[in-house]
Design a protein around this motif. Structure first.
Motif, PDB file in Angstrom:
ATOM      1  N   ILE A  17       0.675  -1.393   0.101  1.00  0.00           N
ATOM      2  CA  ILE A  17      -0.186   0.294  -0.351  1.00  0.00           C
ATOM      3  C   ILE A  17       0.845   1.245  -0.045  1.00  0.00           C
ATOM      4  O   ILE A  17       2.332   1.019   0.138  1.00  0.00           O
ATOM      5  N   THR A  88     -14.192   0.901  -2.502  1.00  0.00           N
ATOM      6  CA  THR A  88     -12.885   1.000  -1.755  1.00  0.00           C
ATOM      7  C   THR A  88     -12.253   1.762  -1.471  1.00  0.00           C
ATOM      8  O   THR A  88     -11.642   2.752  -2.282  1.00  0.00           O
ATOM      9  N   ASN A  91      -7.849   1.435  -1.430  1.00  0.00           N
ATOM     10  CA  ASN A  91      -7.186   1.397  -3.004  1.00  0.00           C
ATOM     11  C   ASN A  91      -7.437   2.612  -3.792  1.00  0.00           C
ATOM     12  O   ASN A  91      -6.474   3.031  -4.577  1.00  0.00           O
ATOM     13  N   ASN A  94      -5.341   5.601  -3.039  1.00  0.00           N
ATOM     14  CA  ASN A  94      -3.421   4.508  -3.687  1.00  0.00           C
ATOM     15  C   ASN A  94      -2.879   5.663  -4.953  1.00  0.00           C
ATOM     16  O   ASN A  94      -2.068   6.007  -5.453  1.00  0.00           O
ATOM     17  N   PHE A 309      -1.189  -1.608  -7.844  1.00  0.00           N
ATOM     18  CA  PHE A 309      -1.597  -1.014  -6.546  1.00  0.00           C
ATOM     19  C   PHE A 309      -2.102  -2.541  -5.741  1.00  0.00           C
ATOM     20  O   PHE A 309      -2.556  -3.254  -6.261  1.00  0.00           O
ATOM     21  N   GLN A 311      -4.256  -3.810  -2.628  1.00  0.00           N
ATOM     22  CA  GLN A 311      -5.104  -3.965  -1.119  1.00  0.00           C
ATOM     23  C   GLN A 311      -5.599  -4.860  -1.342  1.00  0.00           C
ATOM     24  O   GLN A 311      -6.516  -5.818  -1.682  1.00  0.00           O
ATOM     25  N   THR A 314      -6.395  -7.894  -3.897  1.00  0.00           N
ATOM     26  CA  THR A 314      -6.849  -7.298  -4.961  1.00  0.00           C
ATOM     27  C   THR A 314      -5.636  -6.250  -5.040  1.00  0.00           C
ATOM     28  O   THR A 314      -5.126  -5.547  -4.889  1.00  0.00           O
ATOM     29  N   ARG A 316      -4.238  -4.339  -8.652  1.00  0.00           N
ATOM     30  CA  ARG A 316      -4.152  -3.402 -10.278  1.00  0.00           C
ATOM     31  C   ARG A 316      -3.538  -2.672 -10.226  1.00  0.00           C
ATOM     32  O   ARG A 316      -2.125  -2.293  -9.545  1.00  0.00           O
TER      33      ARG A 316
END
Length: 467
Positions: A17, A88, A91, A94, A309, A311, A314, A316
């Motif tokens: 993060i 979220t 996320n 970020n 990214f 979280q 998950t 991304r």
């Protein structure tokens, strides 16, 4: 908790993060939030060991958690109706902080701005309006948020207006109405060659408004951002049983999925290259990221950057590109100057052999506006800076000697010809050694800077089998 940063199987450091993310030090305390906000209490379960949790497959629970986090940690009033995409907060934060990093870097100069305030454009802001709300509340940025559906526009405006301290910073724009003021364009949508799911025949359809026709002629922005529709069908969008973040078909789905949508942004960016400092988008699939990096370079982007990214479970990715020439025409960094550099690429898939990596190396330097010559017999690339680039590096860039007299003397000692050489060696199948040798010692700082960025690029483009 000790142990340092997590690492992948190949030894590389796993992403984490963003360090400036409010939730980097500690995740949200569900139990404490439930005590403070009675409306959140029914959605929190406590195990026998006293651990509080939230059922993320319950849309109402995820919506209430987002509402409480925005209010408690950001002072933002927020709500969305049933069925809309529920973001979220960690996320999305970020992404905001990564753009902050891009803007604060010295990679490319800022665009001229009358107010001096950072200005962003959120493509498809949604009913949640999350990026303008976070950017305005955390950093004082101003935003234009665009969308095409009535419910998204209505609730995005409500979310902005329900925060009087942020209202003046956020404009919600109907992309359909804006695009009608310019010539509408019917296109024949050609199959995206890299996409596995190619249509069997061309389909004539109106080109949806993204940037062209929505951005006004006199406008300029520091960046655009986008959480694109990731999926090609609503059935595909519902395949993850672990979360329930809602989302309408317009928010989640488009023909060709995220690859086609972000490609559209890249195409529009060519027409608006002087209106934005950075173009950015989130990407949901790493396989698409590589294709999109290639597309951005192909249309002439001077700089392309990526990030990951994280979280929970998950992942991304972030993609950013710009058409503004890097400062002093060579990329700058604080990398210590050395005459020789090397790094290993290990556990490579079969398609990432020495020849492919050699071609990727050539493409990297060409995208950096440098002259290079590839030799497929010796598996090397010779890179040459022009006289103008060499002068810029020595007088203003990484190779600045410390005074005008010293730099001028350094210029006189510059040897004409090849600046440095990159060679690719195959150690064993799946393992490559990339070695850089400086041939013009006056450019040691520039060489170190570029080689470091080459390493980052190749590691992203040529992932190991373990990733």
């Amino acid at each position: 908790m000790g142990g340092g940063r997590k690492r992948r199987r190949d030894g590389s450091e796993a992403p984490s993060i963003h360090p400036r993310n409010r939730y980097a030090a500690a995740a949200p305390d569900f139990a404490a939030l439930a005590e403070l906000y009675p409306s959140f209490r029914p959605f929190v379960s406590v195990s026998e060991r006293g651990r509080a949790s939230v059922d993320f497959t319950d849309f109402s629970a995820t919506r209430e958690l987002t509402r409480v986090l925005l209010l408690h940690d950001h002072g933002v009033n927020w709500w969305i109706p049933d069925g809309q995409l529920c973001p979220t907060v960690p996320n999305r934060s970020n992404y905001i902080h990564w753009i902050e990093d891009l803007l604060s870097s010295n990679l490319i100069p800022p665009i001229s701005s009358s107010s001096g305030r950072v200005r962003g454009f959120d493509i498809g802001t949604g009913a949640n309006c999350i990026y303008p709300l976070l950017g305005a509340s955390l950093l004082g940025w101003s935003f234009v948020g665009s969308d095409v559906t009535d419910v998204a526009l209505e609730w995005a405006k409500k979310n902005a207006e329900n925060n009087p301290h942020l209202t003046e910073l956020i404009e919600i724009r109907n992309a359909n109405a804006a695009s009608l003021s310019s010539e509408s364009e019917a296109i024949v949508r050609e199959p995206i060659r890299e996409n596995v799911l190619e249509p069997t025949e061309d389909v004539a359809m109106p080109k949806p408004p993204v940037l062209v026709g929505v951005v006004k002629e006199s406008e300029s922005f520091d960046f655009c951002m986008c959480n694109p529709p990731f999926f090609e069908s609503i059935e595909e969008a519902g395949l993850n049983p672990k979360t329930s973040c809602g989302g309408t078909a317009e928010e989640m789905v488009c023909p060709g999925g995220e690859l086609a949508f972000v490609t559209h942004i890249i195409e529009d960016s060519v027409s608006l290259k002087n209106s934005f400092r950075w173009f950015t988008s989130m990407v949901g699939r790493k396989a698409n990221l590589k294709l999109l990096v290639s597309k951005a370079r192909k249309v002439g982007a001077s700089v392309v950057k990526t990030t990951e990214f994280v979280q929970g479970q998950t992942a991304r990715w972030g993609l950013a590109w710009s058409f503004i020439a890097p400062r002093n025409k060579v990329l700058r960094s604080s990398t210590p100057a050395k005459n020789h550099h090397s790094f290993m690429l290990q556990g490579l898939r079969r398609e990432h052999g020495a020849f492919q990596v050699l071609k990727s190396t050539e493409a990297f330097f060409l995208a950096s506006k440098l002259s290079c010559k590839i030799d497929t017999l010796s598996f090397s690339v010779d890179v040459t800076l022009s006289d103008e680039q060499t002068e810029a590096a020595i007088l203003h860039g990484d190779d600045y000697a410390g005074s005008l007299e010293e730099s001028s003397a350094k210029l006189q000692s510059v040897v004409k010809g090849v600046s440095f050489r990159i060679t690719v060696f195959e150690q064993i199948p799946g393992t490559l050694l990339i070695k850089g040798s400086l041939l013009n010692t006056a450019l040691s700082g520039t060489f170190s800077s570029l080689f470091s960025q080459l390493e980052d690029t190749l590691r992203m483009e040529c992932p190991s089998k373990a990733r």
